[in-house]
Write an enzyme that holds these catalytic residues in place. Structure first.
Site, short mmCIF file in Angstrom:
data_model
loop_
_atom_site.label_atom_id
_atom_site.label_comp_id
_atom_site.label_asym_id
_atom_site.label_seq_id
_atom_site.Cartn_x
_atom_site.Cartn_y
_atom_site.Cartn_z
N GLU A 98 0.78 -1.22 0.00
CA GLU A 98 0.00 0.00 0.00
C GLU A 98 0.82 1.29 0.00
O GLU A 98 0.75 2.10 0.94
CB GLU A 98 -0.98 0.00 1.18
CG GLU A 98 -2.04 -1.08 1.06
CD GLU A 98 -3.11 -1.01 2.12
OE1 GLU A 98 -2.88 -0.37 3.18
OE2 GLU A 98 -4.19 -1.61 1.91
N GLU A 110 -6.02 -7.88 -0.87
CA GLU A 110 -6.74 -7.66 0.39
C GLU A 110 -8.18 -7.28 0.08
O GLU A 110 -8.44 -6.48 -0.82
CB GLU A 110 -6.13 -6.52 1.22
CG GLU A 110 -4.79 -6.79 1.85
CD GLU A 110 -4.35 -5.64 2.75
OE1 GLU A 110 -5.22 -4.82 3.14
OE2 GLU A 110 -3.15 -5.54 3.04
#
Length: 232
Positions: free
Chosen positions: A51, A169
């Site tokens: 991320e 995710e």
């Protein structure tokens, strides 16, 4: 146990805030990690950075990720690498990725938590999320369309770029009601599968968990949603 391993750098906050100051260290880390694991089987996969966000904007991340790929290739020429876009691996930022065209040992990842007020209601680390508690997901036409539109765009990008996609995710926090969580989880997983997008659920046994480590029991509705089975 027949499991693959995705080895990543996670929560490198200093890198997110000041990528120029930490680029050399980031590349040095991957030099050492790649060398250490170079003899491991192909089921060990490297994911460069979880991320990328904040000051690690798309143009800067593209520069650093390409340098990191080149660094890893010195010791792992065919190791599968997972790379994702800026803006927290947003599905909407896939088009900003710039990858080495000749390297075909790459998997592109994105994360999916939309609608955010539903998936993160009551999350202690999200400012203002307490006001979202009670948000439901009812599988309405509009709710489903928002997801299918995003996944269609991602799949079209992947086809154009000839890159495999990995939903690294997705999940809904435990403050949401379990029926909404299960319905959303099942829908997202099936949308990924229909487009040949592999997935990994976030996560095993904590706030989003599919397993209760205290009672050593599965959350049966979430497990069924992920595996496309019934709880009857």
């Amino acid at each position: 146990n027949g499991l693959a391993v995705v080895l990543n750098i996670h929560h490198y906050d200093e890198m997110y805030q000041d990528p120029d100051a930490h680029q050399a260290r980031f590349l040095a880390l991957w030099t050492q990690i790649a060398r250490h694991y170079q003899a491991q089987p192909a089921t060990v996969v490297f994911e460069l950075l979880n991320e990328p966000n904040s000051n690690l904007l798309a143009y800067k991340w593209n520069q650093i990720l390409n340098a990191a790929i080149a660094t890893i290739r010195q010791t792992n020429p065919t190791r599968t690498l997972i790379v994702g876009p800026s803006d927290w691996n947003s599905i909407h930022s896939l088009s900003n990725l710039e990858l080495p065209a000749a390297d075909r040992h790459l998997i592109v990842t994105f994360h999916y938590y939309e609608p955010f007020p539903f998936t993160h209601q009551g999350a202690e680390w999200v400012t203002g999320s307490g006001a979202w508690v009670g948000t439901t997901w009812t599988s309405s036409t509009g709710e489903q369309q928002a997801i299918t539109t995003a996944f269609n765009r991602a799949a079209a990008w992947a086809q154009q770029q000839n890159r495999p996609l990995y939903l690294g995710e997705f999940g809904a926090y435990s403050r949401a009601d379990i029926d909404s969580r299960a319905a959303w989880t099942a829908f997202v997983a099936r949308q990924a599968e229909e487009r040949d997008i592999s997935w990994a659920y976030w996560e095993f046994g904590a706030g989003f968990g599919v397993y209760d480590r205290g009672s050593a029991e599965w959350n049966e509705k979430l497990l069924a949603a992920l595996l496309e089975t019934t709880t009857d």
